[in-house]
Write an enzyme that holds these catalytic residues in place. Structure first.
Site: not given
Ligand code: MRU
Length: 349
Positions: A249-250, A52-54, A92, A198, A239
Site C-alpha cells: 500500500n502507499k 488513482r487508487g488501485a 503503473r 493523498q 494495491d
Molecule cells: O499512488 P496512489 O494514490 O494510487 O496510491 C493509492 C493507495 O495506496 C491506496 O491506498 C490503494 O490504492 C487502495 S485504494 C482503495
C-alpha cells in the site's frame, strides 16, 4: 446504500461513447473532469495520478480498452488490441487491479477475436460490469469493516482509499462513510501521506464532505495520537496482496502497522479480491513503483524545500508484513491469519 459524497471519479457517457475522469491532481481546490480518448492520454492520466487508487485505475483501464478497441479496424483487430492493452496495463506496476482489469477485458474478447462488432459489445458490457462490481464489492467491504468498530472509536487511515480511489464508498474509508450514513459517531485521523498528500488533499476532503469527524495529521504524528489512546483501529487500503498476506500500500503504511503493533491497536487492510494476487507468493515479489525525485524536493511548494540537486529516494509503496496485519477485509468476508489458508479459501469454488 447509495451515497457518493464527492463528484464521481470515472464516468462513461454512453451517448457520446466517451470516458471522463475527475482530475484528482486538482483536488481539493478544483473539481474538473477531463476526457480520455487516446492511449497516450490514458497512460498519462494514470501515471500522473489524475486517476488513482488501485480499483479506480482498473475501472479506468477497462473503459480505456473499450475506447481503444473502437478505434481499431477489422484487420488484425485482436493482436492490435492486445498490444495497446498491454501498454495501458504497464502504466503503473504495483496495483494489480490495473493488469487484472485489462486481463479481464482481453479474456472476455479472445473467443470473439474475429468478430469485431461482437467483441466491441462484449468489451463495453464487461467494462460496465467491472465498474458496477466494484461498487458492490466496496459496499460489502464497508459492511464487514463497520462490524469491527464501536461507536465513538478513533480510526487512523493512511493515503486515500475512499470513493475517489474506487467507485463508490471505497475500501478503508467505506466503513467510515457507512457509519456516517447510519449516524454512528467515529473520529478519524487522516495521515497527510507525503509526498503526494493523498490523505490531506483527498481523504480529508471526502470525509469532511460526508460529515465525518476527521482530523488531518502529518505522517510523523501517528505515533503520538496512538500513544494518547485516540486510535482504536487502523484501516488502510491495498494495491496488491500476496498469497501469504503481505500487503503493498502507499509508502508509509508499513510504519503505521509497526506503530499499531507497538501500541496494541488492531491493523486492518481492506480491499476487493481483485487486489489479491495469488500468483504472487509474498511481498518480496511485489514490484514497487519508483517515482520522480522532484515529488519530494519541490512539488506543492512555492520554492523548493530542498537543494535542487540533493539525491532522493521516492518509492511510492511499501509492503506490510502479514504478521502485522490483524485481518484482511474483502467483499467475501474477513480473513484472519494464517493468510495462506484464509486467502486461498476466497478463491475456492
Ligand atoms: O499512488 P496512489 O494514490 O494510487 O496510491 C493509492 C493507495 O495506496 C491506496 O491506498 C490503494 O490504492 C487502495 S485504494 C482503495
Amino acid at each position: 446504500m447509495t451515497a457518493s459524497p464527492v463528484p464521481v471519479n470515472i464516468r462513461f457517457d454512453p451517448a457520446e461513447q466517451a470516458l471522463y475522469i475527475l482530475d484528482q491532481t486538482l483536488l481539493p481546490n478544483e473539481e474538473r473532469d477531463i476526457r480520455l480518448t487516446t492511449l497516450e492520454e490514458m497512460v498519462e492520466a494514470i501515471r500522473s495520478l489524475r486517476v488513482r487508487g488501485a480499483p479506480a485505475i482498473g475501472i479506468c483501464a477497462a473503459y480505456g480498452v473499450y475506447i481503444l478497441a473502437r478505434s481499431l479496424p477489422e484487420e488484425d483487430f485482436f493482436p492490435r488490441l492486445e498490444a495497446l492493452s498491454r501498454e495501458l496495463a504497464a502504466a503503473r506496476p504495483t496495483a494489480v487491479n490495473l493488469a487484472w482489469a485489462v486481463d479481464q477485458m482481453l479474456s472476455a474478447t479472445r473467443p470473439l477475436a474475429h468478430d469485431r462488432s461482437r467483441a466491441l459489445e462484449t468489451l463495453y458490457r464487461r467494462a460496465v460490469e467491472i465498474h458496477q462490481d466494484d461498487m458492490d464489492k466496496c459496499a460489502a467491504i464497508s459492511r464487514y469493516g463497520l462490524s469491527l468498530l464501536q461507536p465513538g472509536d478513533g480510526v487512523l487511515t493512511h493515503c486515500n482509499a475512499g470513493p475517489l480511489a474506487t467507485s463508490r464508498y471505497g475500501t478503508a474509508l467505506g466503513p467510515l462513510l457507512l457509519a456516517a450514513e447510519q449516524g454512528i459517531p467515529l473520529h478519524v485521523f487522516a495521515d497527510e501521506t507525503r509526498p503526494l498528500l493523498q490523505g490531506a488533499r483527498l481523504t480529508s476532503y471526502e470525509l469532511q464532505r460526508a460529515g465525518v469527524d476527521v482530523t488531518l495529521i502529518c505522517d510523523n504524528m501517528a505515533s503520538l495520537v496512538m500513544k494518547n489512546g485516540w486510535v482504536q483501529a487502523c484501516f488502510v487500503g491495498c494495491d496488491r496482496v500476496a498469497a501469504n498476506g503481505d500487503a503493498a500500500n502507499k509508502i508509509g503504511t508499513s510504519g503505521v502497522a509497526i506503530l499499531a503493533r507497538h501500541y496494541g491497536i488492531p491493523f486492518y487492510v481492506l480491499g476487493p479480491t481483485s487486489t489479491i494476487d495469488m500468483a504472487c507468493p509474498d511481498g518480496e515479489h511485489i514490484p514497487i513503483e519508483l517515482r520522480a525525485e522532484d515529488e519530494i524536493r519541490s512539488m506543492w511548494y512555492k520554492a523548493p524545500m530542498a537543494p535542487g540537486d540533493v539525491k532522493c529516494y521516492n518509492p511510492a509503496f511499501d509492503v506490510t508484513d502479514h504478521d502485522l496485519i490483524t485481518a484482511i477485509i474483502t467483499e467475501k468476508g474477513i480473513c484472519r491469519p494464517p493468510y495462506t489458508q484464509s486467502l486461498a479459501a476466497l478463491f475456492d469454488n
